[in-house]
Design an enzyme around this catalytic site. Structure first.
Site, PDB file in Angstrom:
ATOM      1  CB  VAL A  65       5.147   0.092 -11.687  1.00  0.00           C
ATOM      2  CG1 VAL A  65       5.979  -1.147 -11.986  1.00  0.00           C
ATOM      3  CG2 VAL A  65       5.899   1.000 -10.730  1.00  0.00           C
ATOM      4  CB  CYS A  66       0.720  -1.394 -14.434  1.00  0.00           C
ATOM      5  SG  CYS A  66       0.603  -2.331 -12.904  1.00  0.00           S
ATOM      6  CB  ALA A  67       1.508   3.028 -17.328  1.00  0.00           C
TER       7      ALA A  67
END
Length: 165
Positions: A58-60
Site C-alpha cells: 500500500v505504501c509503495a
C-alpha cells in the site's frame, strides 16, 4: 480521532494538524543523507504524502501514484515521507523509477511525525495520510487514514491540490 493499524487502536504523538494551521517547519533526511528542510519548498504548493514504510504494497502504491501525478502538476512539490532508512528509500526510488517526488525519512528526529501528529506511539512508524500546504504555508487539506493499512483518497487529495494551482 480514532486511528487503527491492522485493526488495533494506536495513539498518535504530537498535535493533530488541521486545515488553516500554519504548516510547522521541520527537518528530515534525504536519500543522500543530507538535511531536508521544509523551508526549501516555501512559495510552492506542497503535498506531504505520509506512509509507514515503502516495504509494504500500500505504501509503495502511494509513492508510485503520487510520483506519477507529480509529472502532471506544475508548481507543486510532492514530498513522500516515511520512517524507512534513507538507503532503503533510495533503493526503492531506483527500482521503481521514482523521479518526480522528493523522498525523505523521518527516522532520525521524527520532527514531521510529532509536529504534524502522525507518529504512532506503539511502533514509531508514521500513520498514513496526506497534508497539502498552500504557497503561503497554510494547511489547506488534511487526511488521516482511519485504518493505516488502507489507501489514501487519491482523488480527493488531487482535487484539493488542483484548487491551489
Amino acid at each position: 480521532m480514532k486511528i487503527t493499524f491492522a485493526g488495533n487502536d494506536v495513539n498518535l504523538l504530537g498535535k493533530e494538524i488541521k486545515v488553516s494551521d500554519k504548516a510547522p517547519e521541520f527537518k528530515a533526511t534525504k536519500n543522500d543523507l543530507s538535511v531536508f528542510d521544509s523551508k526549501e519548498n516555501e512559495g510552492n504548493v506542497v503535498v506531504y504524502s505520509v506512509a509507514p514504510s515503502l516495504d509494504t504494497s500500500v505504501c509503495a502504491l502511494q509513492a508510485k501514484r503520487f510520483n506519477q501525478e507529480a509529472s502532471k502538476l506544475e508548481n507543486v512539490k510532492i514530498v513522500t515521507i516515511t520512517e524507512d532508512l534513507p538507503f532503503a528509500q533510495a533503493r526503492f526510488c531506483s527500482n521503481e523509477g521514482i523521479e518526480n517526488t522528493i523522498m525523505v525519512s523521518d527516522y532520525k528526529d521524527r520532527e514531521f511525525g510529532e509536529k504534524y501528529g502522525f507518529l504512532m506511539e506503539e511502533n514509531k512508524l508514521l500513520a498514513r495520510g496526506v497534508v497539502i500546504v498552500d504557497k503561503d504555508g497554510i494547511v489547506r487539506y488534511v487526511q488521516y487514514v482511519p485504518e493505516v493499512t488502507n489507501e489514501v483518497d487519491f482523488d480527493k487529495a488531487l482535487e484539493e491540490v488542483k484548487k491551489l494551482i
